[in-house]
Scaffold this motif. Structure first.
Motif, short mmCIF file in Angstrom:
data_model
loop_
_atom_site.label_atom_id
_atom_site.label_comp_id
_atom_site.label_asym_id
_atom_site.label_seq_id
_atom_site.Cartn_x
_atom_site.Cartn_y
_atom_site.Cartn_z
N UNK A 4 0.90 -1.20 -0.09
CA UNK A 4 -0.15 -0.05 -0.09
C UNK A 4 0.93 1.28 0.08
N UNK A 5 0.24 2.43 -0.11
CA UNK A 5 1.08 3.44 -0.10
C UNK A 5 1.69 3.93 1.29
N UNK A 6 1.28 3.11 2.34
CA UNK A 6 1.85 3.36 3.69
C UNK A 6 2.84 2.14 4.07
N UNK A 7 3.02 1.15 3.08
CA UNK A 7 3.87 0.29 3.50
C UNK A 7 3.08 -1.22 3.02
N UNK A 8 3.18 -2.09 3.98
CA UNK A 8 2.50 -3.44 3.62
C UNK A 8 1.50 -3.69 4.48
N UNK A 9 0.36 -4.42 4.05
CA UNK A 9 -0.67 -5.03 4.90
C UNK A 9 -1.13 -6.25 4.83
#
Length: 82
Positions: A4-9
């Motif tokens: 994601x734009x914030x890292x990984x989920x």
């Protein structure tokens, strides 16, 4: 894992033996189909009349319990359809 734009989920989780993971309602690998049916309302979407699976929620985000000989053999949490 999903980027994601914030890292990984975490996108989904699959649980099989010998895991001792339990759902919030106490269902584990080896629980009976009757216990799952008492603990969760069956979804009207997706899994149809397949006696070897039990969908809770939606194929777009839910829990899928898989059975063999009336016992839970797998618990899948996440998105099953696109």
């Amino acid at each position: 894992m999903l980027k994601t734009k914030h890292g990984y989920e975490v996108g989904s989780i699959g649980i099989k033996a010998p895991s001792t993971f339990a759902t919030s309602r106490g269902i584990v690998i080896g629980s009976s189909k009757a216990d799952v049916e008492k603990s969760y309302q069956h979804s009207t979407e997706g899994s149809g009349d397949d006696p070897s699976s039990y969908l809770v929620g939606s194929p777009y985000g839910g829990e899928l319990f898989t059975f063999k000989h009336g016992k839970v053999t797998e618990i899948f949490l996440g998105q099953m359809a696109e």
